[in-house]
Write an enzyme that holds these catalytic residues in place. Structure first.
Site, PDB file in Angstrom:
ATOM      1  N   ASP A   1      -2.211   6.589  -3.369  1.00 45.50           N
ATOM      2  CA  ASP A   1      -1.081   5.898  -2.751  1.00 45.50           C
ATOM      3  C   ASP A   1      -0.535   4.783  -3.638  1.00 45.50           C
ATOM      4  O   ASP A   1      -0.925   4.651  -4.808  1.00 45.50           O
ATOM      5  CB  ASP A   1      -1.487   5.345  -1.386  1.00 45.50           C
ATOM      6  CG  ASP A   1      -2.464   4.189  -1.510  1.00 45.50           C
ATOM      7  OD1 ASP A   1      -3.210   4.162  -2.509  1.00 45.50           O
ATOM      8  OD2 ASP A   1      -2.488   3.317  -0.629  1.00 45.50           O
TER       9      ASP A   1
ATOM     10  N   LYS B   1     -11.450   0.470  -0.584  1.00 46.69           N
ATOM     11  CA  LYS B   1     -11.482   1.915  -0.755  1.00 46.69           C
ATOM     12  C   LYS B   1     -10.890   2.234  -2.123  1.00 46.69           C
ATOM     13  O   LYS B   1     -10.170   1.411  -2.691  1.00 46.69           O
ATOM     14  CB  LYS B   1     -10.738   2.613   0.370  1.00 46.69           C
ATOM     15  CG  LYS B   1      -9.328   2.129   0.636  1.00 46.69           C
ATOM     16  CD  LYS B   1      -8.853   2.740   1.945  1.00 46.69           C
ATOM     17  CE  LYS B   1      -7.375   2.521   2.185  1.00 46.69           C
ATOM     18  NZ  LYS B   1      -7.091   1.256   2.850  1.00 46.69           N
TER      19      LYS B   1
ATOM     20  N   SER C   1       0.799  -1.225   0.000  1.00 46.81           N
ATOM     21  CA  SER C   1       0.000   0.000   0.000  1.00 46.81           C
ATOM     22  C   SER C   1       0.830   1.271   0.000  1.00 46.81           C
ATOM     23  O   SER C   1       1.623   1.492  -0.903  1.00 46.81           O
ATOM     24  CB  SER C   1      -0.951  -0.047   1.194  1.00 46.81           C
ATOM     25  OG  SER C   1      -1.880   0.987   1.082  1.00 46.81           O
ATOM     26  N   HIS C   2       0.669   2.059   1.053  1.00 50.98           N
ATOM     27  CA  HIS C   2       1.314   3.373   1.114  1.00 50.98           C
ATOM     28  C   HIS C   2       2.747   3.291   1.629  1.00 50.98           C
ATOM     29  O   HIS C   2       3.417   4.311   1.731  1.00 50.98           O
ATOM     30  CB  HIS C   2       0.499   4.279   2.038  1.00 50.98           C
ATOM     31  CG  HIS C   2       0.335   3.657   3.398  1.00 50.98           C
ATOM     32  ND1 HIS C   2      -0.492   2.590   3.615  1.00 50.98           N
ATOM     33  CD2 HIS C   2       0.926   3.921   4.572  1.00 50.98           C
ATOM     34  CE1 HIS C   2      -0.412   2.234   4.883  1.00 50.98           C
ATOM     35  NE2 HIS C   2       0.441   3.026   5.482  1.00 50.98           N
TER      36      HIS C   2
ATOM     37  N   ASP D   1      -5.668   2.850  -3.504  1.00 56.21           N
ATOM     38  CA  ASP D   1      -6.935   2.847  -2.764  1.00 56.21           C
ATOM     39  C   ASP D   1      -7.104   4.065  -1.866  1.00 56.21           C
ATOM     40  O   ASP D   1      -8.194   4.336  -1.389  1.00 56.21           O
ATOM     41  CB  ASP D   1      -7.154   1.532  -2.002  1.00 56.21           C
ATOM     42  CG  ASP D   1      -6.040   1.208  -1.029  1.00 56.21           C
ATOM     43  OD1 ASP D   1      -5.113   2.024  -0.887  1.00 56.21           O
ATOM     44  OD2 ASP D   1      -6.095   0.122  -0.413  1.00 56.21           O
ATOM     45  N   ARG D   2      -6.021   4.802  -1.632  1.00 60.05           N
ATOM     46  CA  ARG D   2      -6.149   6.004  -0.796  1.00 60.05           C
ATOM     47  C   ARG D   2      -6.233   7.258  -1.667  1.00 60.05           C
ATOM     48  O   ARG D   2      -5.816   7.236  -2.817  1.00 60.05           O
ATOM     49  CB  ARG D   2      -4.923   6.151   0.105  1.00 60.05           C
ATOM     50  CG  ARG D   2      -4.780   5.046   1.100  1.00 60.05           C
ATOM     51  CD  ARG D   2      -3.645   5.337   2.059  1.00 60.05           C
ATOM     52  NE  ARG D   2      -3.595   4.307   3.094  1.00 60.05           N
ATOM     53  CZ  ARG D   2      -3.069   4.475   4.296  1.00 60.05           C
ATOM     54  NH1 ARG D   2      -2.529   5.625   4.614  1.00 60.05           N
ATOM     55  NH2 ARG D   2      -3.075   3.500   5.172  1.00 60.05           N
TER      56      ARG D   2
ATOM     57  N   ASP E   1      -0.991   1.549  -4.012  1.00 58.84           N
ATOM     58  CA  ASP E   1      -1.890   0.622  -4.713  1.00 58.84           C
ATOM     59  C   ASP E   1      -3.205   1.268  -5.130  1.00 58.84           C
ATOM     60  O   ASP E   1      -4.125   0.567  -5.568  1.00 58.84           O
ATOM     61  CB  ASP E   1      -2.151  -0.626  -3.860  1.00 58.84           C
ATOM     62  CG  ASP E   1      -2.818  -0.296  -2.535  1.00 58.84           C
ATOM     63  OD1 ASP E   1      -2.612   0.820  -2.030  1.00 58.84           O
ATOM     64  OD2 ASP E   1      -3.534  -1.153  -1.989  1.00 58.84           O
TER      65      ASP E   1
HETATM   66  C1  G16 Z   1      -4.933  -0.162   5.578  1.00 58.04           C
HETATM   67  C2  G16 Z   1      -6.353  -0.574   5.833  1.00 58.04           C
HETATM   68  C3  G16 Z   1      -7.143   0.591   6.350  1.00 58.04           C
HETATM   69  C4  G16 Z   1      -6.478   1.192   7.576  1.00 58.04           C
HETATM   70  C5  G16 Z   1      -5.052   1.550   7.250  1.00 58.04           C
HETATM   71  C6  G16 Z   1      -4.285   1.996   8.471  1.00 58.04           C
HETATM   72  O1  G16 Z   1      -4.893   0.749   4.537  1.00 58.04           O
HETATM   73  O2  G16 Z   1      -6.953  -1.066   4.662  1.00 58.04           O
HETATM   74  O3  G16 Z   1      -8.429   0.149   6.630  1.00 58.04           O
HETATM   75  O4  G16 Z   1      -7.164   2.331   7.995  1.00 58.04           O
HETATM   76  O5  G16 Z   1      -4.379   0.427   6.731  1.00 58.04           O
HETATM   77  O6  G16 Z   1      -4.201   0.940   9.362  1.00 58.04           O
HETATM   78  P1  G16 Z   1      -3.272   1.001  10.637  1.00 58.04           P
HETATM   79  O7  G16 Z   1      -3.741   2.207  11.396  1.00 58.04           O
HETATM   80  O8  G16 Z   1      -3.502  -0.282  11.343  1.00 58.04           O
HETATM   81  O9  G16 Z   1      -1.851   1.196  10.168  1.00 58.04           O
HETATM   82  P2  G16 Z   1      -3.865   0.557   3.345  1.00 58.04           P
HETATM   83  O10 G16 Z   1      -4.122   1.731   2.441  1.00 58.04           O
HETATM   84  O11 G16 Z   1      -2.530   0.577   3.995  1.00 58.04           O
HETATM   85  O12 G16 Z   1      -4.204  -0.763   2.753  1.00 58.04           O
END
Ligand code: G16
Length: 543
Positions: free
Chosen positions: A277, A376, A113-114, A281-282, A279
């Site tokens: 981000d 998302k 992801s990010h 989704d953000r 992938d």
């Molecule tokens: C993921 C989850 C999200 C979550 C985020 C942060 O996002 O899909 O639902 O809000 O991580 O999670 P944490 O606070 O546990 O680090 P992504 O965009 O990283 O896949």
């Protein structure tokens, strides 16, 4: 082509976190690491035999190699078909869409992801279920359990498959279908939003800067914004996916998307700034001199979704993760919509969406989405904003001013303390948890605590319960602080402190959130002893 059975031993720590398994890339590249986990996924879902799966990732370092390994393992284990994005690329929402529309048995998404990418950065693998959403807790628990008893894995001995362009080929008895990663997704967006109206906006001179952060949304944004909607070439910057994201940290927040923030805060800023981000989704939304928090963005989209053709009939309901600000609650209440509060993690929205209880949902962590997929969706949120601006003729600052005038303003900021010693962070949380019952009625940072508890969630659809989902402290006057440890990091611990406060006084709407939140910031430190315990006097990231 021979199937080889490779003997292996379980590897400690293959436990999916908030969103799949994320580790340092070199860990994933280590002997048997990826293979063990993929075998655990297959075992956890009852085998790959006869199944149709989707496969793709965000293009980060090791994405291409991992995709070839997964294809060979899927073929060795009798998968019927694997649908792969060309170049092994698929944004997370595009993968979710394919998983759903092609009626598959799920998909494997390669992404951290990010988190930054590269040989010394992060890699990740997650499994999404046939509804297109992240595997829920019972599935991730089965995968983890399978990882602890894996003793061998099966893999086909073969050359790499050519994934460079769409077409079909076979690998053993498995059909490998390479698809254009953008086409189906772009068609879906065209059904949801008024493309003619948005195109007219661009034709009228509307200027936008979309920062794809050298990650997966580049091809999607170029095809949709510059291709179908006629935005001038150059609207999308950093638009080519690179294995190390060109050194960028592809997390769309004011710190990591600083280039975009600087452009939007300068004289002559474009009308809309947006970023997504690793992938895809953000999302981040910025107007000229106006940063829109993800919590506010969710509330604005909930209040205005009916302006978009795909949502013209209104919303069934809305949901937000618990640490997300309560701005969207106010919209739900005013418009008589059902409203749900879930733990952090997109997987918790899945049942509510599948059951038709909510249409729109979102999180403070820059995630907004709807029932169109089960993830998302960064570019979707940007298109919804474009549709809203085109339909109302308003600027981003005007949209925010009008929203606050109607609902009041929830000042919001998340402070992250990254790379903490896991023991120190765990103890900080544990000590605060033990004191929760005693702090109601006491004063911190000049404000009275009304209630304090640890959040637990009972899923209204399947009755499952998720405990220990964050410590929340509610203050008089509408203030709130939430403490949580991140479940997506790959080294040490990240303490997230979510701060918010509410005002309906128009004279205060223009205040800087960090200033408006000063009492909450002081209370957070006093309550948890952040500086004293961690030695940190300032957070690494303020969203
Ligand atoms: C993921 C989850 C999200 C979550 C985020 C942060 O996002 O899909 O639902 O809000 O991580 O999670 P944490 O606070 O546990 O680090 P992504 O965009 O990283 O896949």
């Amino acid at each position: 082509m021979d199937v080889i059975t490779v003997a292996t031993d379980p590897i400690e720590g293959q436990k999916p976190g908030t969103s799949g398994l994320r580790k340092k890339t070199r860990v994933f590249m280590g002997p048997h690491y990826l293979e063990n986990f993929v075998q655990a996924i297959f075992d956890g879902i009852g085998g790959a035999q006869g199944k149709t799966l989707v496969l793709g990732g965000d293009g980060r370092y090791f994405n291409d190699r991992a995709a070839q390994v997964i294809l060979r393992m899927a073929a060795a284990q009798g998968a019927r078909r694997v649908i792969v994005g060309a170049g092994a690329l698929l944004s997370t929402p595009a993968a979710s869409n394919l998983i759903r529309t092609r009626r598959t048995d799920g998909g494997i998404i390669l992404s951290a992801s990010h988190n930054p990418g590269g040989p010394d950065e992060d890699f990740g693998v997650k499994f999404n279920t046939p509804n297109g959403g992240p595997a829920p807790q019972d599935v991730t628990e089965r995968i983890h359990a399978a990882s602890m008893r894996v003793s061998d894995y099966r893999i086909l001995e073969s050359q790499d498959i050519d994934l460079s362009r769409p077409g079909e080929t076979t690998l053993g008895a498995t059909t490998v279908e390479v698809v254009d990663p953008v086409a189906d997704y772009a068609a879906l967006m065209e059904r949801l939003f008024d493309f003619d109206r948005i195109a007219a906006l661009f034709a009228g001179g509307f200027r936008m800067r979309y920062d794809a952060m050298n990650a997966v949304t580049g091809p999607y944004a170029r095809a949709i914004l510059e291709g179908r909607l006629g935005a001038p070439e150059g609207t999308v910057v950093n638009g080519h996916p690179l294995p190390d994201f060109g050194g960028m940290h592809p997390d769309p927040n004011p710190i990591w998307a600083k280039e975009l923030m600087d452009a939007m805060m300068a004289e002559g800023a474009p009308d809309l700034g947006a970023a997504s981000d690793g992938d895809g989704d953000r999302n981040m939304i910025v107007g000229p001199h106006t940063y829109v928090t993800p919590s506010d963005s969710l509330a604005v989209l909930a209040a205005n979704a009916h302006l978009c053709p795909g949502y013209a009939d209104g919303l069934e309901g809305v949901a937000r993760s618990m640490p997300t600000s309560r701005a969207v609650d106010r919209v739900a209440q005013a418009r008589g919509m059902a409203f749900y509060e879930t733990p952090t993690g997109w997987k918790f929205f899945g049942n509510l969406l599948d059951d038709g209880r909510v249409t729109l949902c979102g999180e403070e962590s820059a995630g907004t989405g709807s029932a169109h997929v089960r993830e998302k969706d960064g570019l979707w949120a940007v298109l919804m904003w474009l549709n809203l601006l085109a339909a109302t003729g308003k600027t981003v600052p005007r949209v925010m001013a009008d929203h606050w005038a109607e609902f009041g303003r929830d000042f919001y900021s998340r402070h992250d303390y990254e790379g903490l010693d896991a023991g120190v962070a765990g103890k900080l949380m544990e000590d605060l948890r033990l004191r929760l019952d005693d702090i109601a009625g006491t004063e911190w940072g000049g404000r009275m605590v009304e209630a304090a508890d640890e959040f637990a969630y009972d899923d209204p659809v399947d009755g499952s319960r998720a405990e220990a989902q964050g410590l929340r402290v509610r203050f008089s006057g509408g203030g709130r602080i939430v403490f949580r440890l991140s479940g997506t990091g790959t080294s040490g611990a990240t303490l997230r402190v979510y701060l918010e406060d509410y005002t309906d006084d128009p004279a205060r709407f223009g205040e800087d959130p960090q200033v408006a939140l000063a009492p909450m910031i002081a209370a957070a430190d006093a309550l948890a002893g952040i500086a004293a315990r961690t030695g940190r006097t300032a957070p690494d990231v303020r969203t």
